[in-house]
Design an enzyme around this catalytic site. Structure first.
Site, short mmCIF file in Angstrom:
data_model
loop_
_atom_site.label_atom_id
_atom_site.label_comp_id
_atom_site.label_asym_id
_atom_site.label_seq_id
_atom_site.Cartn_x
_atom_site.Cartn_y
_atom_site.Cartn_z
N HIS A 132 -40.10 112.03 -29.73
CA HIS A 132 -40.16 111.05 -28.67
C HIS A 132 -41.34 110.06 -28.59
O HIS A 132 -41.42 108.58 -28.82
CB HIS A 132 -39.76 111.09 -27.29
N GLY A 135 -44.13 114.95 -29.21
CA GLY A 135 -43.06 115.51 -29.79
C GLY A 135 -42.64 114.15 -30.43
O GLY A 135 -42.92 113.22 -30.45
N HIS A 152 -39.46 111.05 -19.86
CA HIS A 152 -38.46 110.93 -20.73
C HIS A 152 -37.14 110.54 -19.92
O HIS A 152 -36.68 109.64 -20.41
CB HIS A 152 -38.32 112.48 -21.08
#
Length: 124
Positions: free
Chosen positions: A79, A77, A13
């Site tokens: 993303h 999720g 991330h």
């Protein structure tokens, strides 16, 4: 095709705090020690460099013809469901001569989940 023609991108991330990157750097170092004939790069979705495109470009410059992106996320999720496919598609368009694939999120793998259970059990 030689082993150097294959490459891995460990995709995370990213975070504002540069220390967040330290486990990823360790992960890449462990990969290099255990698989010295397969190129590895880190890449981040946001807030850190390199980007996915930059990491893949670096592999191509080094001679990679096949790149596998490994999302180092706990789960799928927003993303990974929304942002990642767009980024991966853009990279496929930019690098059409490269075989580009991706794995599921590492946190969805049973072996990874079992390692977390074993880690947790050691705390008891």
């Amino acid at each position: 095709m030689n082993a150097k023609a294959k490459a891995i991108v460990l995709f995370g991330h990213g975070a504002r705090d540069v220390r967040w990157r330290e486990p990823f750097d360790r992960l890449a170092s462990l990969w290099k020690a255990q698989h010295p004939n397969v190129l590895v790069e880190l890449a981040f979705l946001e807030l850190m460099q390199p980007s996915l495109e930059e990491a893949i470009g670096s592999h191509i410059t080094a001679g990679a013809m096949e790149v596998v992106v490994v999302p180092v996320f706990f789960g799928q999720g927003g993303h990974l469901r929304n942002d990642f496919p767009v980024l991966l598609s853009a990279c496929r368009e930019k690098f059409p001569n490269i075989q580009l694939s991706a794995t599921p999120a590492v946190g969805e793998d049973e072996v990874v989940l079992q390692a977390i259970i074993e880690f947790s059990a050691r705390a008891l």
